[in-house]
Design a protein around this motif. Structure first.
Motif, PDB file in Angstrom:
ATOM      1  N   ASP A 403       1.205  -1.045  -0.092  1.00 14.70           N
ATOM      2  CA  ASP A 403      -0.040   0.284   0.287  1.00 14.70           C
ATOM      3  C   ASP A 403       0.941   1.336  -0.016  1.00 14.70           C
ATOM      4  N   ARG A 404       2.035   1.784   0.732  1.00 14.11           N
ATOM      5  CA  ARG A 404       2.700   2.591   0.449  1.00 14.11           C
ATOM      6  C   ARG A 404       3.663   2.879  -0.559  1.00 14.11           C
ATOM      7  N   LEU A 409       4.553   5.582  -5.642  1.00 13.90           N
ATOM      8  CA  LEU A 409       4.290   5.085  -7.355  1.00 13.90           C
ATOM      9  C   LEU A 409       2.693   6.853  -8.029  1.00 13.90           C
ATOM     10  N   GLN A 410       1.854   6.565  -7.036  1.00 14.30           N
ATOM     11  CA  GLN A 410       0.352   7.663  -7.579  1.00 14.30           C
ATOM     12  C   GLN A 410       0.976   8.702  -7.237  1.00 14.30           C
ATOM     13  N   ALA A 411       1.783   9.313  -6.317  1.00 15.21           N
ATOM     14  CA  ALA A 411       2.145  10.086  -6.612  1.00 15.21           C
ATOM     15  C   ALA A 411       3.295  10.922  -7.373  1.00 15.21           C
ATOM     16  N   ARG A 414       1.036  11.767 -10.573  1.00 15.72           N
ATOM     17  CA  ARG A 414       0.660  12.937 -10.177  1.00 15.72           C
ATOM     18  C   ARG A 414       1.826  13.762 -10.455  1.00 15.72           C
ATOM     19  N   VAL A 415       3.136  13.585 -10.229  1.00 16.31           N
ATOM     20  CA  VAL A 415       4.015  15.209 -10.951  1.00 16.31           C
ATOM     21  C   VAL A 415       4.236  14.927 -12.072  1.00 16.31           C
ATOM     22  N   LEU A 416       4.892  13.938 -12.592  1.00 17.16           N
ATOM     23  CA  LEU A 416       4.852  13.845 -13.923  1.00 17.16           C
ATOM     24  C   LEU A 416       3.622  14.341 -14.717  1.00 17.16           C
ATOM     25  N   LEU A 417       2.559  13.826 -14.209  1.00  8.09           N
ATOM     26  CA  LEU A 417       1.548  14.383 -15.434  1.00  8.09           C
ATOM     27  C   LEU A 417       1.901  16.101 -15.386  1.00  8.09           C
ATOM     28  N   TRP A 418       1.711  16.590 -13.967  1.00  7.33           N
ATOM     29  CA  TRP A 418       1.386  17.959 -13.831  1.00  7.33           C
ATOM     30  C   TRP A 418       2.835  18.798 -14.718  1.00  7.33           C
ATOM     31  N   LEU A 425       1.653   3.331 -18.603  1.00  6.91           N
ATOM     32  CA  LEU A 425       2.908   1.789 -17.764  1.00  6.91           C
ATOM     33  C   LEU A 425       1.642   1.635 -16.466  1.00  6.91           C
ATOM     34  N   MET A 426       2.324   2.923 -16.337  1.00  6.67           N
ATOM     35  CA  MET A 426       1.706   3.257 -14.264  1.00  6.67           C
ATOM     36  C   MET A 426       0.227   3.205 -14.511  1.00  6.67           C
ATOM     37  N   ARG A 427      -0.822   3.334 -15.569  1.00  6.26           N
ATOM     38  CA  ARG A 427      -2.345   3.833 -14.892  1.00  6.26           C
ATOM     39  C   ARG A 427      -2.484   2.241 -14.564  1.00  6.26           C
ATOM     40  N   THR A 428      -3.461   2.784 -13.404  1.00  4.88           N
ATOM     41  CA  THR A 428      -4.331   1.663 -12.723  1.00  4.88           C
ATOM     42  C   THR A 428      -5.605   1.207 -12.942  1.00  4.88           C
TER      43      THR A 428
END
Length: 476
Positions: A403-404, A409-411, A414-418, A425-428
């Motif tokens: 979970d951590r 990875l989600q954080a 979000r930074v890379l998308l911004w 590849l990281m999309r779930t």
């Protein structure tokens, strides 16, 4: 003019049976021949036979009906409560409460008499008084000293009120119209717990104020050091803000360098289908949270709150309403228009949790209590939901570590998308929604409109649905 009258007469004659056929049959009848017989369409449920036993049975049945109607209505004194009605205060003051009729009715008030004595009574509204009188569960009498608090000692000397007098003198007072009484009596006969909306709102506001004052009383020690804490936090926030602004400035420069060129629709080749369709959306969807203030004297304001019978109801602390009922009388107001629904839903508070979300995610205490009431009624009616929980095979430490890692990875995502880098590849994929039709039908808030048209009742339920919050396709 004469032709018009003749046409109207001929139209009326067409609706009536032609008795001239019987005269024609009589004229054709010759002496000594069999009498003409009128053709029958079928055997009737009952037709006279001419025997005396049948006439005697009819007479006995008719006398039994009349004797039943002449019999005086009597009720047991074990379930008969006593009260006194005051036409100025528009309340029935209950002195003796027997049976289960008054358990979920009325409000307990403390009033001061003319001699300065404070008395606590169970007070009934006009519709509650008429309903109990009609059921034969209340011995209500008219107050001889109008405008003052009645006493139990003077109850036996007052004039009793009949059901006919209650309809004529009690109904129509304090907003209790005949249409509203029809809806109230109909719901009470079905077993619902019904209370006035303004009374429940007042009692719940008093309970919330008392709880807030009690919680604030224990925090008086923090008020002394509150200014010092505010000054320290402001200085710390100022330094952190300067650092964050510098980091954002550097990231903005990097974003301008790495961000791909976009066209008129601000769409790049690296965008996903969901982002492209979201960019193509021109008309905004969803319900705006900006509400116009509700009118307190509006006829579209809910007049009754209702709960199902299995609810744990307490008169002094009523739970949040399960159903909000607005009574609409067609002889005074027209039917609902499209713009009336905005005024209708303006009286209903917005829920803090969205549809389909768990109650732990931003839900208020009122929503948690309302969910408990619904679950309690489901268990009472045998409609509880069977939830089968399967134990996780992963150890607790491994699950916590995963979970951590997922949150980290989600954080980063979000930074890379911004910045402008799309990480496919990281999309779930998100979980597909379950049965969305029941929440869409219920809406995020709902109201029951009881329409009374010349005594005919129709109860319609309207819900404010949010289609934009349910994603049936795509990725979250």
């Amino acid at each position: 003019m004469e032709e018009t009258v003749r046409r109207e007469d001929s139209d009326g004659e067409e609706d009536m049976p032609d008795y001239r056929v019987l005269a024609a049959l009589t004229q054709r009848h010759k002496p000594g021949a069999e009498a003409p017989v009128i053709p029958k369409r079928g055997e009737k449920d009952f037709e006279p036979t001419g025997f005396g036993g049948q006439t005697k049975a009819l007479s006995l049945s008719r006398d039994a009906l009349f004797s039943a109607l002449r019999t005086d209505r009597a009720h047991s004194s074990k379930t008969l409560s006593t009260a006194t009605w005051d036409p100025v205060l528009n309340r029935a003051f209950v002195f003796v409460q027997r049976g289960q009729s008054c358990v979920h009715m009325g409000v307990t008030e403390r009033r001061t008499t003319s001699d300065g004595q404070k008395l606590t009574h169970l007070e009934l509204h006009p519709e509650e008084t008429v309903y109990l009188l009609e059921r034969g569960a209340l011995d209500c009498r008219m107050n001889d000293n109008i405008g003052s608090i009645p006493t139990e000692a003077a109850h036996s000397q007052c004039i009793p009120i009949s059901v006919a007098q209650a309809y004529a003198q009690i109904l129509g007072k304090d907003g209790a119209t005949f249409a509203r009484y029809q809806i109230y009596a109909y719901l009470k006969r079905l077993g619902y717990i019904v209370q006035r909306a303004d009374l429940v709102d007042r009692l719940r506001a008093q309970a919330n104020d008392a709880a807030r004052q009690k919680s604030e009383h224990g925090r008086w020690r923090l008020r002394a050091i509150y200014p010092l804490l505010v000054a320290i936090l402001r200085a710390f926030a100022g330094s952190i803000g300067r650092i964050v602004r510098g980091i954002l400035y550097v990231m903005q420069l990097i974003r301008k360098r790495l961000r791909p060129t976009r066209g008129l629709l601000q769409v790049s080749p690296n965008d996903s289908y969901d982002e492209i369709f979201q960019a193509l959306q021109i008309v905004p969807t969803g319900v705006s949270t900006d509400r116009k203030p509700a009118k307190h004297d509006s006829h579209l304001r809910p007049f009754f709150y209702a709960w199902r019978p299995a609810t744990r109801f307490k008169r002094t602390q009523p739970p949040p309403p399960e159903f909000r009922i607005c009574v609409l009388e067609t002889n005074q107001y027209s039917m609902l228009h499209l713009e009336d629904f905005e005024e209708l839903f303006a009286h209903i508070p917005l829920p803090q949790s969205g549809p389909g979300e768990d109650l732990g995610q931003g839900a208020s205490a009122e929503e948690v209590q309302l969910q408990a009431i619904r679950e309690q009624n489901r268990r009472a009616y045998g409609k509880q939901r069977k939830v089968t929980r399967t134990a996780s095979r992963r150890p607790v430490k491994v699950a916590t570590a995963l979970d951590r890692l997922n949150r980290f990875l989600q954080a980063i995502k979000r930074v890379l998308l911004w910045i402008g880098i799309n990480c496919n590849l990281m999309r779930t994929p998100s979980k597909p929604p379950g049965n969305v039709f029941l929440p869409l039908k219920a809406g995020r808030r709902s109201v029951v409109v009881a329409i009374v048209d010349q005594g005919t009742m129709s109860l319609l339920r309207f819900g404010e649905a949010e289609f934009s919050r349910w994603k049936l396709a795509g990725r979250a």
